[in-house]
Structure formats: structure tokens, C-alpha cells
Design a protein around this motif. Sequence first.
Motif, PDB file in Angstrom:
ATOM      1  N   PHE A   1       0.847  -1.197   0.000  1.00  0.00           N
ATOM      2  CA  PHE A   1       0.000   0.000   0.000  1.00  0.00           C
ATOM      3  C   PHE A   1       0.876   1.238   0.000  1.00  0.00           C
ATOM      4  CE2 PHE A   1      -2.168   3.463   2.199  1.00  0.00           C
ATOM      5  CZ  PHE A   1      -3.323   3.561   1.437  1.00  0.00           C
ATOM      6  N   ASP A   2       0.516   2.194  -0.815  1.00  0.00           N
ATOM      7  CA  ASP A   2       1.165   3.506  -0.849  1.00  0.00           C
ATOM      8  C   ASP A   2       0.064   4.542  -0.979  1.00  0.00           C
ATOM      9  OD1 ASP A   2       4.177   3.043  -0.985  1.00  0.00           O
ATOM     10  OD2 ASP A   2       3.478   1.767  -2.620  1.00  0.00           O
ATOM     11  N   GLY A   3      -0.181   5.293   0.071  1.00  0.00           N
ATOM     12  CA  GLY A   3      -1.266   6.263  -0.014  1.00  0.00           C
ATOM     13  C   GLY A   3      -1.457   7.047   1.255  1.00  0.00           C
ATOM     14  N   SER A   4      -2.707   7.455   1.484  1.00  0.00           N
ATOM     15  CA  SER A   4      -3.029   8.378   2.560  1.00  0.00           C
ATOM     16  C   SER A   4      -3.450   7.654   3.835  1.00  0.00           C
ATOM     17  CB  SER A   4      -4.168   9.299   2.110  1.00  0.00           C
ATOM     18  OG  SER A   4      -5.376   8.566   2.023  1.00  0.00           O
ATOM     19  N   PHE A   5      -3.712   8.450   4.877  1.00  0.00           N
ATOM     20  CA  PHE A   5      -4.161   7.911   6.144  1.00  0.00           C
ATOM     21  C   PHE A   5      -5.621   7.464   6.093  1.00  0.00           C
ATOM     22  CE2 PHE A   5      -0.374  10.166   7.349  1.00  0.00           C
ATOM     23  CZ  PHE A   5       0.126   9.451   8.421  1.00  0.00           C
ATOM     24  N   ASP A   6      -6.300   7.690   4.972  1.00  0.00           N
ATOM     25  CA  ASP A   6      -7.674   7.207   4.826  1.00  0.00           C
ATOM     26  C   ASP A   6      -7.735   5.684   4.969  1.00  0.00           C
ATOM     27  OD1 ASP A   6      -8.739   9.717   4.443  1.00  0.00           O
ATOM     28  OD2 ASP A   6      -8.566   9.637   2.259  1.00  0.00           O
ATOM     29  N   PHE A   7      -6.652   5.012   4.594  1.00  0.00           N
ATOM     30  CA  PHE A   7      -6.595   3.550   4.718  1.00  0.00           C
ATOM     31  C   PHE A   7      -6.782   3.124   6.168  1.00  0.00           C
ATOM     32  CE2 PHE A   7      -3.658  -0.336   4.479  1.00  0.00           C
ATOM     33  CZ  PHE A   7      -4.724  -1.180   4.231  1.00  0.00           C
ATOM     34  N   ILE A   8      -6.105   3.833   7.070  1.00  0.00           N
ATOM     35  CA  ILE A   8      -6.196   3.506   8.488  1.00  0.00           C
ATOM     36  C   ILE A   8      -7.577   3.845   9.027  1.00  0.00           C
ATOM     37  CG2 ILE A   8      -5.231   3.948  10.775  1.00  0.00           C
ATOM     38  CD1 ILE A   8      -2.596   4.632   9.340  1.00  0.00           C
ATOM     39  N   LYS A   9      -8.125   4.966   8.592  1.00  0.00           N
ATOM     40  CA  LYS A   9      -9.450   5.368   9.054  1.00  0.00           C
ATOM     41  C   LYS A   9     -10.493   4.325   8.686  1.00  0.00           C
ATOM     42  CE  LYS A   9     -12.978   8.942   8.728  1.00  0.00           C
ATOM     43  NZ  LYS A   9     -13.385  10.231   8.112  1.00  0.00           N
ATOM     44  N   GLN A  10     -10.372   3.738   7.490  1.00  0.00           N
ATOM     45  CA  GLN A  10     -11.349   2.736   7.073  1.00  0.00           C
ATOM     46  C   GLN A  10     -11.245   1.461   7.913  1.00  0.00           C
ATOM     47  OE1 GLN A  10     -11.526   1.938   2.874  1.00  0.00           O
ATOM     48  NE2 GLN A  10     -11.978   4.048   2.346  1.00  0.00           N
ATOM     49  N   LEU A  11     -10.086   1.211   8.474  1.00  0.00           N
ATOM     50  CA  LEU A  11      -9.916   0.011   9.300  1.00  0.00           C
ATOM     51  C   LEU A  11     -10.401   0.205  10.725  1.00  0.00           C
ATOM     52  CD1 LEU A  11      -6.441  -1.331   8.173  1.00  0.00           C
ATOM     53  CD2 LEU A  11      -8.666  -2.342   7.728  1.00  0.00           C
ATOM     54  N   ILE A  12     -10.118   1.360  11.317  1.00  0.00           N
ATOM     55  CA  ILE A  12     -10.457   1.549  12.733  1.00  0.00           C
ATOM     56  C   ILE A  12     -11.606   2.522  12.957  1.00  0.00           C
ATOM     57  CG2 ILE A  12      -8.091   1.044  13.393  1.00  0.00           C
ATOM     58  CD1 ILE A  12      -7.801   4.043  14.054  1.00  0.00           C
ATOM     59  N   GLY A  13     -12.009   3.260  11.914  1.00  0.00           N
ATOM     60  CA  GLY A  13     -13.127   4.168  12.045  1.00  0.00           C
ATOM     61  C   GLY A  13     -12.805   5.482  12.719  1.00  0.00           C
ATOM     62  N   VAL A  14     -11.529   5.793  12.904  1.00  0.00           N
ATOM     63  CA  VAL A  14     -11.126   7.027  13.583  1.00  0.00           C
ATOM     64  C   VAL A  14     -10.068   7.747  12.745  1.00  0.00           C
ATOM     65  CG1 VAL A  14     -10.045   7.997  15.650  1.00  0.00           C
ATOM     66  CG2 VAL A  14     -11.580   6.037  15.859  1.00  0.00           C
TER      67      VAL A  14
END
Length: 269
Positions: free
Chosen positions: A115-128
Amino acid sequence: MQFRLLAVIMLFFMVSCGAKKSVAPDVEIPHLRYSKLVKEYKANSFKEADFNTVKIDAKMSYKIGNSSQKLGLNFRISKGEKIWISGDFLGIPVVKMLIEKDSVHYYNKFDKTYFDGSFDFIKQLIGVDVSYAVLEKLFVGDLILNIEKNRFKMDISDRSYFLYDSGNKNYYIEAAIYPLTFKTKSQVIEQVFGESLFATYYKNYQNVDGFLFPKELSIKGKNNGKESIITIKYNDVKFNEDLSFPYKVPKDCDKPVILKPKENSESNE
């Protein structure tokens, strides 16, 4: 073994000779003005410490649903710039991540993904929502709440100074600070209307070059009904070493992770 999910969860997460500083049961916690607590906390924060880099050798155990595992971790942090994490299983590197101010990069040798991208990836996993600054603070034990800029509600609870934000309509946010050492005890972000939860608990600290740095960190997460519990133990911590941050996606990691379309939602800011 859900290494891809683990690799991202590791992001949110984690006293000389191992001795612990704690508050004896019969010691009364003094009442402080809010401004005095902020001053003491700031003086003991990593942000104000005279260190530019951190190198950490750690061990991690985790439980996600019915799955559990142990990994070795190596952290390298350049204050305010980047975080590098390498995870190994049975001594073999399997996951590597590079977190920069505005981007997240990682690869997983087990499922051949990257994966190469933004912090949106993390938000989609944890919802925060998270940022680089939030992640760095979590790893080094600093508060994610900006208690200098914003005045939060303050009480004494569970033998610690307890701060909470009562004005956020979307998230319940709280933190606890140890008395005497003025180090972070816990931090919690929970959706008011939803199932997302992210919490960190700093069980004890260790003295490294005269500075109290986390020794053991527990992380609890919940998103879309899935719960995870992670414990990270920092075995060896070194400051101000010359560090490199090598990162290159292996050729056989050829499966990019595609983010889901964004949904309209309110920000927690």
C-alpha cells in the motif's frame, strides 16, 4: 494470520533497571490548577525532550477475534518526520511500514500485498481519523489531546488526573495522567453513535538517559464489531542515534490494496 490487518493496527497502537514508579495507595493525590497540570505534563513530554531520534527493539502479542500471535518489532522514529516499523515472525521479516507526515507505505510478504497512499486507509480500518502527529505521540507516550490549546474538563479519578472532552458531538475523548511523573496513563477515542473504539494504556515506564519512556503499551481497538487487543513491550530504547529508514516494496509484492469509496461522514475535528 491476518498479517495485513496486524500491520496497520501496529500503527496505533504500543525507572532504572525496570523499576516502576507508581503512586502508593496511601499517598493523597494533590489537587492542581489546570494550568499547573499542563505545565508539569509539558515539561515531562517527549515533545519537549532533547532527543531527535528513537530506536526501539520490541515484542508484540496480539489477539484479533479468535486469532492470536506474537511478533518481533523494530521501530525507528525521527521526531516530527517519519516512523519506520519492521515486523518479524520467527526471526523472518514479514511486514515493513514507513509512515511520513502525509502518507503511509507498507508491504506484507505473506499475502504479497502493498500500500502507498493516505491515512484514509487507516481510518477505514479503525473508524477514527489519525495523522502522523497522533501516531508518533501514541508510540512515545504523549497525549493526543492538545491540552495546551484547549481546556478540557479535569477531575481526579482512579488515582490519576482525568481529562475529558465534553464538547465533541461525534467522539467521546478522554485521557488520564499519572501523578508524580506526569506521564500519560491512558487515552480513549470512542464514537458516540457507532461501534468504533481506540484506546491505549501505558502500564509502566522505564528510565532511558534520564527520560521516562514507555515500557509496556496496551492497545484496544474495535471497529465494525471486530475487537483487537495488542500488547507491546519496549525491550531496548536508544535516543539520538544516526538512523536510516530503508523501504522498498519487493517485486513479488504485486497486489495493491485499493481503498473503498469514501462515504459521507462527519469529521471528528
